[in-house]
Design a protein around this motif. Structure first.
Motif, PDB file in Angstrom:
ATOM      1  N   ILE A 126      30.886 -12.767 -28.925  1.00  0.00           N
ATOM      2  CA  ILE A 126      31.384 -14.186 -28.933  1.00  0.00           C
ATOM      3  C   ILE A 126      29.941 -14.993 -29.413  1.00  0.00           C
ATOM      4  CG2 ILE A 126      31.803 -16.011 -27.432  1.00  0.00           C
ATOM      5  CD1 ILE A 126      34.218 -13.981 -27.983  1.00  0.00           C
ATOM      6  N   LEU A 127      28.873 -14.876 -28.676  1.00  0.00           N
ATOM      7  CA  LEU A 127      27.785 -15.616 -29.133  1.00  0.00           C
ATOM      8  C   LEU A 127      27.294 -15.314 -30.552  1.00  0.00           C
ATOM      9  CD1 LEU A 127      25.532 -15.354 -25.605  1.00  0.00           C
ATOM     10  CD2 LEU A 127      27.361 -17.068 -26.379  1.00  0.00           C
ATOM     11  N   ASN A 128      27.385 -14.239 -31.120  1.00  0.00           N
ATOM     12  CA  ASN A 128      26.989 -13.993 -32.514  1.00  0.00           C
ATOM     13  C   ASN A 128      27.918 -14.266 -33.442  1.00  0.00           C
ATOM     14  OD1 ASN A 128      24.432 -13.087 -31.418  1.00  0.00           O
ATOM     15  ND2 ASN A 128      25.173 -11.058 -31.498  1.00  0.00           N
ATOM     16  N   GLY A 129      29.299 -14.475 -33.079  1.00  0.00           N
ATOM     17  CA  GLY A 129      30.284 -14.958 -33.920  1.00  0.00           C
ATOM     18  C   GLY A 129      31.030 -13.872 -34.938  1.00  0.00           C
ATOM     19  N   THR A 130      30.630 -12.529 -34.191  1.00  0.00           N
ATOM     20  CA  THR A 130      31.082 -11.492 -34.782  1.00  0.00           C
ATOM     21  C   THR A 130      32.346 -11.310 -34.843  1.00  0.00           C
ATOM     22  OG1 THR A 130      29.376 -10.227 -33.825  1.00  0.00           O
ATOM     23  CG2 THR A 130      31.414  -9.046 -34.673  1.00  0.00           C
ATOM     24  N   VAL A 131      33.474 -12.089 -34.079  1.00  0.00           N
ATOM     25  CA  VAL A 131      34.795 -12.272 -34.212  1.00  0.00           C
ATOM     26  C   VAL A 131      35.140 -13.548 -34.551  1.00  0.00           C
ATOM     27  CG1 VAL A 131      35.228 -10.362 -32.532  1.00  0.00           C
ATOM     28  CG2 VAL A 131      34.898 -12.787 -31.807  1.00  0.00           C
ATOM     29  N   SER A 132      36.264 -13.460 -35.438  1.00  0.00           N
ATOM     30  CA  SER A 132      36.354 -14.986 -35.780  1.00  0.00           C
ATOM     31  C   SER A 132      37.904 -14.985 -36.061  1.00  0.00           C
ATOM     32  CB  SER A 132      35.703 -15.286 -37.135  1.00  0.00           C
ATOM     33  OG  SER A 132      36.074 -16.574 -37.544  1.00  0.00           O
ATOM     34  N   PRO A 133      38.891 -16.225 -35.491  1.00  0.00           N
ATOM     35  CA  PRO A 133      38.165 -17.394 -35.082  1.00  0.00           C
ATOM     36  C   PRO A 133      37.907 -17.072 -33.762  1.00  0.00           C
ATOM     37  CG  PRO A 133      40.491 -17.748 -35.273  1.00  0.00           C
ATOM     38  CD  PRO A 133      40.217 -16.309 -35.905  1.00  0.00           C
ATOM     39  N   ILE A 134      37.034 -17.869 -32.792  1.00  0.00           N
ATOM     40  CA  ILE A 134      36.829 -17.804 -31.672  1.00  0.00           C
ATOM     41  C   ILE A 134      37.689 -18.985 -30.838  1.00  0.00           C
ATOM     42  CG2 ILE A 134      34.898 -18.097 -29.771  1.00  0.00           C
ATOM     43  CD1 ILE A 134      33.051 -16.718 -31.689  1.00  0.00           C
ATOM     44  N   PHE A 135      38.134 -18.747 -29.858  1.00  0.00           N
ATOM     45  CA  PHE A 135      39.292 -19.680 -29.219  1.00  0.00           C
ATOM     46  C   PHE A 135      38.138 -20.787 -28.493  1.00  0.00           C
ATOM     47  CE2 PHE A 135      41.767 -15.757 -28.769  1.00  0.00           C
ATOM     48  CZ  PHE A 135      42.221 -16.188 -29.870  1.00  0.00           C
ATOM     49  N   SER A 136      38.612 -22.087 -28.477  1.00  0.00           N
ATOM     50  CA  SER A 136      38.174 -23.180 -28.163  1.00  0.00           C
ATOM     51  C   SER A 136      37.322 -23.087 -26.811  1.00  0.00           C
ATOM     52  CB  SER A 136      38.986 -24.386 -27.875  1.00  0.00           C
ATOM     53  OG  SER A 136      40.061 -24.224 -26.992  1.00  0.00           O
ATOM     54  N   ASP A 137      36.061 -23.582 -26.861  1.00  0.00           N
ATOM     55  CA  ASP A 137      35.236 -23.642 -25.836  1.00  0.00           C
ATOM     56  C   ASP A 137      34.758 -22.326 -25.328  1.00  0.00           C
ATOM     57  OD1 ASP A 137      33.991 -25.446 -24.170  1.00  0.00           O
ATOM     58  OD2 ASP A 137      35.037 -25.130 -22.397  1.00  0.00           O
ATOM     59  N   ASP A 138      35.096 -21.063 -25.877  1.00  0.00           N
ATOM     60  CA  ASP A 138      34.830 -19.902 -25.217  1.00  0.00           C
ATOM     61  C   ASP A 138      33.022 -19.800 -25.576  1.00  0.00           C
ATOM     62  OD1 ASP A 138      37.194 -19.390 -24.585  1.00  0.00           O
ATOM     63  OD2 ASP A 138      37.700 -17.910 -26.164  1.00  0.00           O
ATOM     64  N   THR A 139      32.772 -20.133 -26.584  1.00  0.00           N
ATOM     65  CA  THR A 139      31.083 -20.024 -26.811  1.00  0.00           C
ATOM     66  C   THR A 139      30.366 -20.402 -25.688  1.00  0.00           C
ATOM     67  OG1 THR A 139      31.622 -19.809 -29.195  1.00  0.00           O
ATOM     68  CG2 THR A 139      29.245 -20.179 -28.433  1.00  0.00           C
ATOM     69  N   ARG A 140      30.892 -21.804 -25.289  1.00  0.00           N
ATOM     70  CA  ARG A 140      29.959 -22.568 -24.462  1.00  0.00           C
ATOM     71  C   ARG A 140      30.360 -21.882 -23.005  1.00  0.00           C
ATOM     72  NH1 ARG A 140      30.957 -26.926 -21.055  1.00  0.00           N
ATOM     73  NH2 ARG A 140      33.198 -26.983 -21.577  1.00  0.00           N
ATOM     74  N   GLN A 141      31.429 -21.332 -22.339  1.00  0.00           N
ATOM     75  CA  GLN A 141      31.633 -20.580 -21.670  1.00  0.00           C
ATOM     76  C   GLN A 141      30.800 -19.536 -21.315  1.00  0.00           C
ATOM     77  OE1 GLN A 141      32.872 -22.032 -18.666  1.00  0.00           O
ATOM     78  NE2 GLN A 141      33.851 -24.077 -19.735  1.00  0.00           N
ATOM     79  N   VAL A 142      30.880 -18.638 -22.251  1.00  0.00           N
ATOM     80  CA  VAL A 142      30.043 -17.335 -22.192  1.00  0.00           C
ATOM     81  C   VAL A 142      28.625 -17.594 -22.196  1.00  0.00           C
ATOM     82  CG1 VAL A 142      29.821 -15.078 -23.671  1.00  0.00           C
ATOM     83  CG2 VAL A 142      32.053 -16.141 -23.351  1.00  0.00           C
ATOM     84  N   SER A 143      28.267 -18.642 -23.067  1.00  0.00           N
ATOM     85  CA  SER A 143      26.768 -18.968 -23.008  1.00  0.00           C
ATOM     86  C   SER A 143      26.269 -19.360 -21.793  1.00  0.00           C
ATOM     87  CB  SER A 143      26.600 -20.052 -23.838  1.00  0.00           C
ATOM     88  OG  SER A 143      25.061 -20.195 -23.764  1.00  0.00           O
ATOM     89  N   ARG A 144      26.988 -19.899 -20.851  1.00  0.00           N
ATOM     90  CA  ARG A 144      26.854 -20.234 -19.571  1.00  0.00           C
ATOM     91  C   ARG A 144      26.757 -19.022 -18.614  1.00  0.00           C
ATOM     92  NH1 ARG A 144      30.297 -25.571 -18.141  1.00  0.00           N
ATOM     93  NH2 ARG A 144      29.208 -27.064 -19.149  1.00  0.00           N
ATOM     94  N   ILE A 145      27.610 -18.155 -18.860  1.00  0.00           N
ATOM     95  CA  ILE A 145      27.588 -16.890 -17.938  1.00  0.00           C
ATOM     96  C   ILE A 145      26.340 -16.153 -18.204  1.00  0.00           C
ATOM     97  CG2 ILE A 145      28.900 -14.704 -17.596  1.00  0.00           C
ATOM     98  CD1 ILE A 145      31.497 -16.325 -17.985  1.00  0.00           C
ATOM     99  N   GLU A 146      26.103 -16.088 -19.485  1.00  0.00           N
ATOM    100  CA  GLU A 146      24.869 -15.287 -20.086  1.00  0.00           C
ATOM    101  C   GLU A 146      23.755 -15.532 -19.555  1.00  0.00           C
ATOM    102  OE1 GLU A 146      22.857 -12.190 -21.879  1.00  0.00           O
ATOM    103  OE2 GLU A 146      24.713 -12.472 -21.465  1.00  0.00           O
TER     104      GLU A 146
END
Length: 866
Positions: free
Chosen positions: A593-613
């Motif tokens: 998710i953070l590296n954008g390997t999958v596309s498209p990424i659903f809305s707000d997922d990057t921010r949420q996953v970044s917080r968890i990481e």
């Protein structure tokens, strides 16, 4: 019992005869004004029955007791002719007689009377005695012409009476002139040197308490200026007042008398003039009460001390000299005796220090003999405990400690301790069944401030009980959380100028925390895993290219991150374990998710996953915390029975500055984020401060109101953008906001985002009303407010951060009641908290939403929460 009390609560007159009155109210009227001062009300002999929030609980418990249970039992037994015979056939005659002594028949009534309170019946004899005490009290305040009377109101409530104590003060007497008659020339000089601070002054209103305080003040001055044997009874006051003059001329003349020293012999009393004494010889006996008392004594002279010992000399003379504050040829002072006793006790190598003075044959000189009995050189202690929690099914702990006193002959005390806990884990949370935690500490205390090349005794005098502590410790966890290994070392100082102030400085406090099994993070922090898996649920429908679902976009590369759980339809992210062949599903999904390997990424997922990481990295990274801190404590409590006092604590801590400064001289390695590394670990850098204030009010009859306020903030900077978990704040628990479990409140208006919620800003306010119930059982009603927030760190969630005064609306409020049982040496506490205001709810549902027993929180604690 509660039902029985409720049925009898309306009948508080149950044991009040028809011609008697229950005292329900006492009113003191002084010049028509109502007096509420508890000290004045304590003078009344017949106080009303105690009440809990206006309800006479103990009176009604007493009323539940049968007055003559023995007679009632015999009457019941013989009420029917065959009753006693039938019971005798079943039980035997002896058992029937003993039944009358049983708890249900007699013991319950005896117990109710013991914990209850008999009704206070009006007795006019006691009322008149109370008037005499009130009159005497106001006499002591200068109202010698006061007049008193009382009235009884028995018409408002049938069988109940209120007593009004009516006092007319009149005009107070004022001090018109002061004179003195002092026998001793030495005392006369000391008196006039300190007369300006006298508590008795011309023009003041007469107050007997000021005369008592003045006697104490003068006695202290004289005994600290060479008058060793001065007796407070030598001070008297002649008070002359003219009772014939007009009422507007009520003045009095005061004459201070200080007589000579009175000595009582076998058959006579002799007097001698008080004189200033000076210290002559100072002898120290270091083996007093020794089993070798008959052994010959050797001696050594060090400065003003002559030290006597038998056998080997086991202590350095300088250590004794630093602890004894008498000096040859100096004027005797009581203060030196108090400080010497205090310091000798603080060394923890002597028991029963005793200081005795003997008059020397030389005029006006006194010899000082100090008797010391050494404590055993070795002391061994052990402890054993059994524990249980939601993480541990059962745990058994054992520990041992060894104290070696006076190890280097300078009152240095070495302590070595080791402890271990072993037990069974909750298999619902952990894969392992067993856990262990072992640790050990070594500390060395010595009675002085050690600092290289500086004589600290000029800055921190020896009478302040200076101590230096050097400690080192380590602990190892197995199958607990991330399996932490910790190492810590401390170089600290503390000193106490008096019984009410204490200073503590930790010049170095180094803590290293190593997380052994970092890949266990999602197994331990289940709430965080559920958040990540919920995000992943949006992708599990697109794993199979042959079953694209609602989208032509598929992510077959994610398939290996998931596993099917028996009994469920949705696959779940794989949590990595110790097996190297197990796919790291959570880690791989986060990277994708953070590296954008999958596309498209659903809305707000990057921010949420970044917080968890970010949270995962923060809680799994190793920590090196290198701090210096200072703590100041002050209180004005006079003994454990004093319930009208305050205590204040201030602490400031700085971390990482020394290492940061050292990095300017020696280049440090850096990680990819630009953080400086020491031993391959980024060191923490922050500033932290705390304020803690507690105030007690003694209301009346063992009722106490206690309040506490706490504010703490830790600000990261330089080499850190957050605070280490072990130094952050949490909210909830038995000593905090009791309507929430530990770590479950906050930050801000968030709701249980993580298993252990913490932040770097905390505000807590507590109010508790404590009252006696019966016997050693006490009750309490409390209200706890506060929360934690993130501020000046890397957390961006607005719900969890402090954004100015508007964030104060996120303060949570819990309220409830509790029971405390006093075991003398400790207090066992149960508190039941209810969520009164929960900021995690939507605004319309915050007040009293979960205010019920189903959502209450039971807290168990030892001693008072603050």
């Amino acid at each position: 019992m509660l039902l029985a009390i409720s049925f009898t609560s309306c009948n508080s007159l149950k044991k009040v005869e028809k011609d008697e009155y229950l005292v329900v109210k006492n009113t003191i009227l002084v010049d028509s004004a109502k007096v509420k001062n508890e000290d004045v009300h304590s003078l009344i002999y017949q106080k009303t029955n105690t009440a809990l929030l206006g309800y006479p609980l103990r009176l009604n418990l007493y009323n539940l007791a049968k007055e003559n249970p023995d007679s009632l039992y015999q009457a019941w037994l013989n009420e029917k002719p065959n009753r006693k015979k039938r019971l005798t056939n079943i039980l035997s005659e002896k058992q029937v007689d003993r039944l009358g002594e049983s708890f249900l028949v007699k013991g319950l009534s005896v117990w109710l009377k013991d914990i209850g309170e008999a009704p206070v019946i009006l007795d006019t004899t006691q009322t008149r005695r109370s008037l005499e005490r009130l009159s005497a009290f106001y006499n002591s305040k200068g109202y010698f012409n006061n007049s008193t009377t009382y009235t009884i109101d028995s018409t408002s409530q049938k069988g109940k009476a209120g007593v009004d104590y009516v006092i007319s003060l009149g005009k107070p007497y004022m001090i018109d002139s002061l004179s003195n008659d002092i026998s001793s020339k030495a005392i006369d000089s000391l008196y006039f040197l300190n007369a300006g601070e006298s508590l008795i002054k011309r023009g003041d209103q007469f107050d007997l308490n000021n005369f008592t305080l003045e006697r104490e003040r003068l006695t202290t001055i004289f005994r600290n200026n060479g008058i060793r044997n001065f007796q407070e009874s030598s001070i008297t006051f002649d008070i002359e007042r003219d009772t014939v003059k007009a009422a507007d001329d009520q003045k009095m003349n005061i004459n201070l008398n200080i007589g000579d020293l009175r000595r009582r012999g076998e058959n006579q009393v002799t007097t001698s003039e008080y004189k200033v004494e000076r210290i002559n010889k100072i002898k120290v006996f270091t083996n007093f009460l020794s089993t070798t008392n008959n052994a010959p004594l050797d001696s050594v002279i060090y400065k003003d001390l002559t030290i006597y010992y038998s056998g080997k000399f086991k202590i350095k003379p300088k250590t004794l000299d630093d602890a004894i504050f008498f000096e040859k040829d100096s004027v005797y002072r009581d203060l030196d005796k108090i400080r010497s006793s205090r310091q000798l006790n603080s060394l923890n190598i002597f028991k029963y220090p005793n200081i005795i003075f003997e008059e020397d044959s030389t005029q006006n000189q006194v010899n000082t003999n100090i008797y010391l009995a050494p404590k055993p050189k070795y002391s061994l202690g052990t402890n054993f405990e059994v524990s249980r929690s939601n993480l541990r099914r059962i745990g058994v702990g054992m520990g041992a400690s060894l104290l070696i006193r006076n190890i280097f002959k300078g009152a240095e005390n070495l302590s070595i301790s080791a402890d271990g806990t072993f037990g069974l884990l909750s298999t619902e949370i952990f894969q392992d069944e067993f856990f262990s935690e072992i640790g050990g500490d070594i500390s060395l205390d010595f009675p002085r401030i050690w600092f290289p090349f500086i004589n600290t005794s000029n800055i921190i005098p020896n009478y302040t009980l200076p101590k230096t502590r050097i400690a080192i410790g380590t602990s190892f966890q197995k199958n607990i959380g991330l399996d932490k290994q910790t190492f810590n070392t401390i170089l600290g100082y503390n000193w106490s100028p008096d019984d009410f102030k204490k200073h503590a400085v930790e010049l170095l406090n180094i803590q290293f925390v190593r997380n052994v099994n970092r890949n266990r993070f999602f197994s331990v922090y289940r709430n965080t895993y559920e958040q990540l898996d919920e995000i992943a649920d949006a992708y599990d429908g697109y794993l199979d290219p042959n079953d694209p679902g609602d989208s032509s976009q598929t992510f077959p590369e994610l398939a290996s991150f998931f596993e099917t759980v028996e009994g469920t339809d949705n696959p779940r992210l794989i949590v990595p374990d110790d097996n190297p062949d197990t796919p790291e599903g959570t880690t791989q999904f986060t990277e994708a998710i953070l590296n954008g390997t999958v596309s498209p990424i659903f809305s707000d997922d990057t921010r949420q996953v970044s917080r968890i990481e970010e949270r995962r990295q923060r809680l799994t990274e190793n920590n090196l915390i290198f701090t210096t801190n200072y703590t100041f404590n002050k209180n004005n409590r006079n003994g454990i029975l004093d319930n009208n006092f305050y205590q204040f604590r201030f602490k400031i801590e700085s971390a990482g500055n020394l290492l940061s400064g050292f990095s300017n001289l020696v280049p440090f390695n850096e990680n990819e984020d630009g953080q400086l590394l020491v031993f391959n670990v980024p060191f923490s850098q922050y500033i932290k401060t705390e304020f803690d204030y507690v105030k007690y009010w003694d209301l009346s009859r063992s009722n106490v109101l206690a309040a506490r306020s706490f504010f703490g903030i830790a600000i990261p900077y330089g080499n850190s953008n957050n605070i280490p978990f072990v130094r952050s704040y949490f909210a909830g628990g038995s000593n905090d906001n009791r309507a929430w479990f530990p770590y479950s409140l906050g930050p801000g208006r968030t709701s249980a985002l993580n298993d252990f919620n913490e932040a770097n800003l905390k505000l807590a306010l507590n109010l508790e009303y404590r009252f006696p119930l019966f016997g050693d059982l006490n009750g309490a009603i409390f209200a706890d407010a506060g929360n934690i927030w993130n501020v000046f760190d890397d957390v961006e969630n607005e719900d969890a951060t402090f954004n100015g005064l508007e964030s104060l609306k996120d303060i949570a409020l819990g309220s409830g009641f509790g029971l405390r049982y006093d075991f003398t040496y400790f207090l066992f506490r149960l508190d039941l908290g209810f969520k009164t205001y929960n900021p995690a709810e939507i605004p319309s549902k915050r007040w009293f939403r979960d205010y019920n027993f189903a959502n209450s929180v039971l807290q168990i604690g030892i001693n008072y929460p603050f």
